[in-house]
Design a protein around this motif. Structure first.
Motif, short mmCIF file in Angstrom:
data_model
loop_
_atom_site.label_atom_id
_atom_site.label_comp_id
_atom_site.label_asym_id
_atom_site.label_seq_id
_atom_site.Cartn_x
_atom_site.Cartn_y
_atom_site.Cartn_z
N PRO A 249 0.82 -1.22 0.00
CA PRO A 249 0.00 0.00 0.00
C PRO A 249 0.85 1.27 0.00
O PRO A 249 1.90 1.33 0.62
CB PRO A 249 -0.80 -0.12 1.30
N PHE A 250 0.34 2.29 -0.68
CA PHE A 250 1.05 3.58 -0.74
C PHE A 250 0.00 4.68 -0.63
O PHE A 250 -0.48 4.99 0.46
CB PHE A 250 1.87 3.65 -2.02
N LEU A 251 -0.42 5.28 -1.75
CA LEU A 251 -1.41 6.36 -1.68
C LEU A 251 -2.77 5.89 -1.18
O LEU A 251 -3.55 6.69 -0.68
CB LEU A 251 -1.58 7.00 -3.07
N ALA A 252 -3.02 4.59 -1.31
CA ALA A 252 -4.29 4.05 -0.83
C ALA A 252 -4.43 4.16 0.68
O ALA A 252 -5.53 4.05 1.23
CB ALA A 252 -4.41 2.59 -1.24
N LYS A 253 -3.32 4.39 1.38
CA LYS A 253 -3.31 4.45 2.83
C LYS A 253 -2.81 5.78 3.39
O LYS A 253 -3.19 6.17 4.49
CB LYS A 253 -2.41 3.34 3.38
N ASN A 254 -1.94 6.46 2.67
CA ASN A 254 -1.21 7.55 3.31
C ASN A 254 -1.97 8.87 3.41
O ASN A 254 -1.44 9.86 3.91
CB ASN A 254 0.16 7.77 2.65
N PHE A 255 -3.24 8.88 2.99
CA PHE A 255 -4.02 10.13 3.10
C PHE A 255 -4.55 10.34 4.50
O PHE A 255 -4.97 11.44 4.85
CB PHE A 255 -5.17 10.12 2.10
N GLY A 256 -4.55 9.30 5.36
CA GLY A 256 -5.01 9.52 6.73
C GLY A 256 -5.31 8.25 7.49
O GLY A 256 -5.79 7.26 6.91
N SER A 257 -5.01 8.28 8.76
CA SER A 257 -5.44 7.26 9.72
C SER A 257 -5.92 7.99 10.96
O SER A 257 -5.31 8.99 11.37
CB SER A 257 -4.31 6.30 10.09
N SER A 258 -6.99 7.51 11.56
CA SER A 258 -7.58 8.17 12.74
C SER A 258 -7.33 7.31 13.97
O SER A 258 -7.43 6.08 13.91
CB SER A 258 -9.09 8.35 12.56
N ILE A 259 -7.02 7.97 15.10
CA ILE A 259 -6.84 7.24 16.35
C ILE A 259 -7.66 7.89 17.45
O ILE A 259 -7.94 9.09 17.42
CB ILE A 259 -5.35 7.18 16.78
N SER A 260 -8.06 7.07 18.42
CA SER A 260 -8.68 7.62 19.62
C SER A 260 -7.58 8.27 20.45
O SER A 260 -6.46 7.76 20.53
CB SER A 260 -9.39 6.53 20.41
N PRO A 261 -7.84 9.42 21.08
CA PRO A 261 -6.75 10.22 21.66
C PRO A 261 -6.28 9.77 23.04
O PRO A 261 -5.23 10.22 23.49
CB PRO A 261 -7.37 11.62 21.73
N TRP A 262 -7.03 8.91 23.72
CA TRP A 262 -6.63 8.49 25.06
C TRP A 262 -5.82 7.20 24.99
O TRP A 262 -6.19 6.26 24.28
CB TRP A 262 -7.85 8.28 25.95
N VAL A 263 -4.72 7.15 25.73
CA VAL A 263 -3.86 5.97 25.79
C VAL A 263 -4.33 5.10 26.96
O VAL A 263 -4.22 5.51 28.13
CB VAL A 263 -2.39 6.37 25.97
N ILE A 264 -4.85 3.93 26.64
CA ILE A 264 -5.31 2.98 27.66
C ILE A 264 -4.11 2.14 28.08
O ILE A 264 -3.53 1.42 27.26
CB ILE A 264 -6.44 2.09 27.13
N THR A 265 -3.70 2.24 29.31
CA THR A 265 -2.45 1.63 29.75
C THR A 265 -2.59 0.12 29.89
O THR A 265 -3.69 -0.41 30.12
CB THR A 265 -1.99 2.22 31.09
#
Length: 427
Positions: A249-265
């Motif tokens: 994968p290249f341009l098919a992926k590199n336009f964005g990934s979303s994450i939840s902002p809290w780090v669950i330890t």
């Protein structure tokens, strides 16, 4: 390792935390937030409030060195000992009848008044392919008789992605442009992706790293994990199908990934650790460098994962989001520790704040698939919504929300907070 911070009867003087769906006092996830009047700084989610660690450190109740700055990288680097100490201290400070309640209360902000940011500066991002049901479902669409390639059950498959376009929950992304060549067209064309998809994944935050050339033994690999989040690795399937061979994968992926902002330890998730699922008869055993009895006994996680779709039509008619799938982290073929060990097995130096994606986590039945590519069988079986709309893939204005909940009898359930993103038209 369970301790008093996990006690089911533990309650907080922050009343909204008691019975909170995601952030009871048994969770205490870490993140980076800002308010209208301040710069980004470290915080902890507790109920519908955010505890300001910078302000709290000025009271002398916690270690200032551990909680300064506007990113968690330095804290990640400290490892599990300081993380457990901070968790225990915060649990005591936030508990019902805390002698420091007034001082702590002055450090709380309503979560509704806070903006969330990426929790760390992400140096490197690696996406794995550890969800075997997803790999089989996708492979079956292209290789019906041999969906998995011969190496899949021997080696954790992954590829190096990019970190620059990873965004926190709530960020809207434009539909990407790229080269597409469906079978019905003789030559490729450049234009907006027609087959935009989501991918349901967990993110794994790296804590202490390793020096270049050194490896991370599987018995120690869990100590290099600082926490977890939700990850939606958006995918432009038509662009991906044209460009991914021979290098992936290249341009098919590199336009964005979303994450939840809290780090669950890892400490918050301790009650929800389970044995890794036994491999089916006939599957090869992992090579010795990937095998550890303790990791097999409790290195997997039981986390329920939901994917919700909100469309313009559903919103206009006042209808609730449509649940596209419900899966569970237990379906991963490799444990997080195995991913860490394999990544470093060639001497790659991991660094605090690096982010791994697990790969799409699908379950064994249709209602547990983690992508539209699977749900619609490559677009050939559209989803019909209560609004009367249909979806082969995502349309402009659609919004995807990932939800995670860890539940076990005898333990207080915790959540990750949403990972949400919507699609804007292509530029």
């Amino acid at each position: 390792m369970l301790d008093h911070t996990h006690a089911p009867g533990l309650r907080s003087f922050v009343t909204s935390a008691n019975g909170h769906e995601d952030f009871p006092i048994q969770n205490l996830p870490l993140g980076v937030f800002s308010t209208e009047a301040g710069a980004p700084r470290l915080g902890v989610a507790i109920g519908d409030m955010v505890l300001d660690l910078a302000r709290l450190s000025s009271t002398g109740l916690i270690n200032r060195a551990a909680t300064g700055g506007a990113a968690l990288n330095a804290f990640f680097a400290l490892g599990s000992g300081p993380r457990r100490m901070l968790r225990a201290t915060l649990s005591d400070l936030l508990a019902e009848h805390s002698p420091h309640q007034q001082a702590v209360q002055d450090c709380l902000h309503p979560a509704a008044d806070c903006d969330m940011h990426l929790p760390a500066h992400i140096g490197d991002y690696t996406d794995f392919y550890a969800g075997i049901q997803h790999a089989e479902n996708v492979g079956r669409q292209f290789r019906p008789d041999n969906p998995l390639l011969p190496n899949y059950k021997y080696v954790p498959i992954g590829y190096h992605g990019r970190a620059s376009s990873i965004v926190p929950s709530g960020t809207a992304l434009h539909r990407p442009n790229g080269q597409r060549k469906p079978a019905t067209e003789t030559v490729p064309s450049l234009g907006p992706s027609r087959n935009l998809d989501y991918e349901l994944e967990l993110g794994i935050w790296i804590g202490p790293g390793n020096a270049l050339g050194e490896t991370i033994p599987i018995a120690n690999a869990a100590d290099h994990i600082a926490g977890y989040c939700l990850l939606n690795d958006w995918s432009a399937r038509d662009i991906q199908g044209w460009e991914y061979q021979p290098l992936g994968p290249f341009l098919a992926k590199n336009f964005g990934s979303s994450i939840s902002p809290w780090v669950i330890t890892p400490e918050a998730l301790a009650p929800f650790r389970i044995a890794q699922a036994k491999r089916p008869s006939g599957d090869p055993a992992p090579l010795p460098y990937l095998w550890d009895e303790a990791d097999q006994a409790e290195g997997a996680l039981s986390i329920r994962l939901d994917v919700l779709l909100m469309t313009p039509g559903l919103r206009e008619k006042g209808l609730p989001p449509h649940r596209l799938g419900r899966s569970d982290a237990r379906h991963l073929y490799w444990t997080p520790a195995q991913l860490v060990t394999h990544h470093a097995s060639g001497g790659c130096n991991l660094r605090p704040g690096d982010l791994f994606g697990t790969g799409t986590i699908s379950g064994p039945i249709e209602t547990s698939f983690g992508s539209l590519l699977e749900v619609t069988n490559g677009g050939r079986r559209p989803v019909t919504l209560e609004s009367g709309e249909t979806r082969r893939f995502l349309e402009d204005g659609d919004e995807i929300t990932l939800i995670a909940r860890a539940e076990r009898e005898g333990a207080v359930s915790i959540g990750f907070g949403p990972c949400q993103g919507s699609i804007l038209p292509a530029r």
